[in-house]
Structure formats: structure tokens, C-alpha cells
Design a protein around this motif. Structure first.
Motif, PDB file in Angstrom:
ATOM      1  N   ASP A  49     -78.367 -20.617  13.183  1.00 44.54           N
ATOM      2  CA  ASP A  49     -79.074 -19.839  12.175  1.00 44.54           C
ATOM      3  C   ASP A  49     -79.212 -20.707  10.926  1.00 44.54           C
ATOM      4  O   ASP A  49     -78.263 -21.376  10.529  1.00 44.54           O
ATOM      5  CB  ASP A  49     -78.277 -18.570  11.861  1.00 44.54           C
ATOM      6  CG  ASP A  49     -79.092 -17.532  11.141  1.00 44.54           C
ATOM      7  OD1 ASP A  49     -79.776 -17.890  10.166  1.00 44.54           O
ATOM      8  OD2 ASP A  49     -79.050 -16.367  11.551  1.00 44.54           O
ATOM      9  N   MET A  50     -80.372 -20.690  10.318  1.00 51.14           N
ATOM     10  CA  MET A  50     -80.600 -21.520   9.135  1.00 51.14           C
ATOM     11  C   MET A  50     -79.861 -20.988   7.911  1.00 51.14           C
ATOM     12  O   MET A  50     -79.570 -21.728   6.993  1.00 51.14           O
ATOM     13  CB  MET A  50     -82.096 -21.635   8.855  1.00 51.14           C
ATOM     14  CG  MET A  50     -82.804 -22.430   9.953  1.00 51.14           C
ATOM     15  SD  MET A  50     -84.552 -22.606   9.688  1.00 51.14           S
ATOM     16  CE  MET A  50     -84.576 -23.620   8.219  1.00 51.14           C
ATOM     17  N   MET A  51     -79.544 -19.685   7.884  1.00 52.61           N
ATOM     18  CA  MET A  51     -78.814 -19.112   6.761  1.00 52.61           C
ATOM     19  C   MET A  51     -77.378 -18.864   7.198  1.00 52.61           C
ATOM     20  O   MET A  51     -77.128 -18.146   8.161  1.00 52.61           O
ATOM     21  CB  MET A  51     -79.462 -17.794   6.318  1.00 52.61           C
ATOM     22  CG  MET A  51     -78.839 -17.237   5.071  1.00 52.61           C
ATOM     23  SD  MET A  51     -79.856 -15.918   4.388  1.00 52.61           S
ATOM     24  CE  MET A  51     -78.888 -14.527   4.876  1.00 52.61           C
ATOM     25  N   LYS A  52     -76.439 -19.462   6.502  1.00 56.53           N
ATOM     26  CA  LYS A  52     -75.024 -19.345   6.875  1.00 56.53           C
ATOM     27  C   LYS A  52     -74.398 -18.037   6.412  1.00 56.53           C
ATOM     28  O   LYS A  52     -73.417 -17.579   6.975  1.00 56.53           O
ATOM     29  CB  LYS A  52     -74.214 -20.519   6.291  1.00 56.53           C
ATOM     30  CG  LYS A  52     -74.746 -21.890   6.710  1.00 56.53           C
ATOM     31  CD  LYS A  52     -74.734 -22.061   8.197  1.00 56.53           C
ATOM     32  CE  LYS A  52     -75.302 -23.398   8.604  1.00 56.53           C
ATOM     33  NZ  LYS A  52     -75.904 -23.428   9.900  1.00 56.53           N
ATOM     34  N   TYR A  53     -74.981 -17.417   5.381  1.00 59.17           N
ATOM     35  CA  TYR A  53     -74.448 -16.179   4.832  1.00 59.17           C
ATOM     36  C   TYR A  53     -74.361 -15.096   5.911  1.00 59.17           C
ATOM     37  O   TYR A  53     -75.332 -14.822   6.613  1.00 59.17           O
ATOM     38  CB  TYR A  53     -75.327 -15.681   3.684  1.00 59.17           C
ATOM     39  CG  TYR A  53     -74.916 -14.343   3.142  1.00 59.17           C
ATOM     40  CD1 TYR A  53     -73.827 -14.227   2.288  1.00 59.17           C
ATOM     41  CD2 TYR A  53     -75.595 -13.190   3.504  1.00 59.17           C
ATOM     42  CE1 TYR A  53     -73.432 -13.000   1.799  1.00 59.17           C
ATOM     43  CE2 TYR A  53     -75.216 -11.951   3.027  1.00 59.17           C
ATOM     44  CZ  TYR A  53     -74.134 -11.863   2.173  1.00 59.17           C
ATOM     45  OH  TYR A  53     -73.740 -10.636   1.693  1.00 59.17           O
ATOM     46  N   GLY A  54     -73.205 -14.503   6.070  1.00 56.51           N
ATOM     47  CA  GLY A  54     -73.027 -13.380   6.974  1.00 56.51           C
ATOM     48  C   GLY A  54     -72.800 -13.726   8.432  1.00 56.51           C
ATOM     49  O   GLY A  54     -72.577 -12.820   9.249  1.00 56.51           O
ATOM     50  N   LEU A  55     -72.867 -15.000   8.788  1.00 54.85           N
ATOM     51  CA  LEU A  55     -72.685 -15.357  10.191  1.00 54.85           C
ATOM     52  C   LEU A  55     -71.309 -14.917  10.672  1.00 54.85           C
ATOM     53  O   LEU A  55     -70.301 -15.119  10.011  1.00 54.85           O
ATOM     54  CB  LEU A  55     -72.842 -16.859  10.408  1.00 54.85           C
ATOM     55  CG  LEU A  55     -74.252 -17.407  10.265  1.00 54.85           C
ATOM     56  CD1 LEU A  55     -74.265 -18.907  10.537  1.00 54.85           C
ATOM     57  CD2 LEU A  55     -75.223 -16.699  11.183  1.00 54.85           C
ATOM     58  N   GLY A  56     -71.298 -14.298  11.827  1.00 54.42           N
ATOM     59  CA  GLY A  56     -70.041 -13.851  12.415  1.00 54.42           C
ATOM     60  C   GLY A  56     -69.680 -12.416  12.083  1.00 54.42           C
ATOM     61  O   GLY A  56     -68.827 -11.840  12.749  1.00 54.42           O
ATOM     62  N   THR A  57     -70.314 -11.828  11.050  1.00 56.85           N
ATOM     63  CA  THR A  57     -70.020 -10.424  10.763  1.00 56.85           C
ATOM     64  C   THR A  57     -70.753  -9.519  11.742  1.00 56.85           C
ATOM     65  O   THR A  57     -70.289  -8.425  12.048  1.00 56.85           O
ATOM     66  CB  THR A  57     -70.387 -10.040   9.319  1.00 56.85           C
ATOM     67  OG1 THR A  57     -71.776 -10.308   9.100  1.00 56.85           O
ATOM     68  CG2 THR A  57     -69.552 -10.823   8.319  1.00 56.85           C
TER      69      THR A  57
END
Length: 116
Positions: A49-57
Motif C-alpha cells: 500500500d502506498m499509504m502506511k497510515y493505518g496498515l494492519g488495523t
């Protein structure tokens, strides 16, 4: 051949992704009506994903390329979604939300493969 895409994974080492891959393969093989015998019968992808914010939630799993056949009923697809979702949850137990969507595919809609 089913194509399984797992989206929004947190940054993970290769070994962790391999464990997840093997868990997903076992989950798919366990649904006997699919006729999947091994990892050679599926494609499992972990797109970044190009946006790291929130990954894994939240982790989203999409199953496509699953040819419609008489024995691949709604109940079978539901069981597949549940088993894949649980396999992902075992590897990422702290994830807030895991969703698995199974999209049946009609070969008459258009397909080509070098294995035909």
C-alpha cells in the motif's frame, strides 16, 4: 485458479508472509469442493500500500478467479471466506477488522490461460 489478494498488511518480514501464505493455502485446500490440492493451484498476492497510515488495523482479503461450478455453492464460498479470514486472524490476532470477500467468476465472461 483462485487469486487471493491480501490488502493493508502491516510491514512484515518475509518469514511472516510465508507463514501467512501457508496458512491461506491450508485454508483453501481444506474446502474440498474447490478441488485445490496445493499452492500450485492458487495465486496468493500481498500487494503493498502506498499509504502506511493505518496498515494492519484492517486487513482485506479478496478472492477472485474462482470459477462458478455446481458444487461451488453459496455455502461453499461462505466456508472459504470464513476459513481464509480465520487463517489471516491467526497470523494477525491484534488486527481490529479482517474481511474476506469471495467473488465467483463465470468463464463465459472471458478468460484465457496458458494451461488450457
Amino acid at each position: 485458479m483462485p487469486v487471493i489478494k491480501v490488502w493493508c498488511l502491516p510491514k512484515s518480514e518475509e518469514a511472516k508472509l510465508n507463514q501467512l501464505h501457508q496458512s491461506i493455502v491450508r485454508a483453501v485446500v481444506s474446502v474440498e469442493e474447490l478441488g485445490v490440492k496445493s499452492e500450485k493451484d492458487i495465486t496468493c498476492l500481498f500487494p503493498t500500500d502506498m499509504m502506511k497510515y493505518g496498515l494492519g488495523t484492517e486487513i482485506i482479503v479478496e478472492v477472485t478467479g474462482l470459477y462458478e461450478k455446481p458444487d461451488r455453492t453459496d455455502e461453499v464460498r461462505q466456508r472459504l471466506a470464513k476459513r481464509i479470514g480465520q487463517a489471516v486472524q491467526e497470523q494477525f490476532p491484534d488486527t481490529e477488522l479482517i474481511e474476506c470477500f469471495v467473488y465467483p467468476f463465470k468463464p463465459s465472461q472471458g478468460v484465457w490461460t496458458s494451461r488450457m
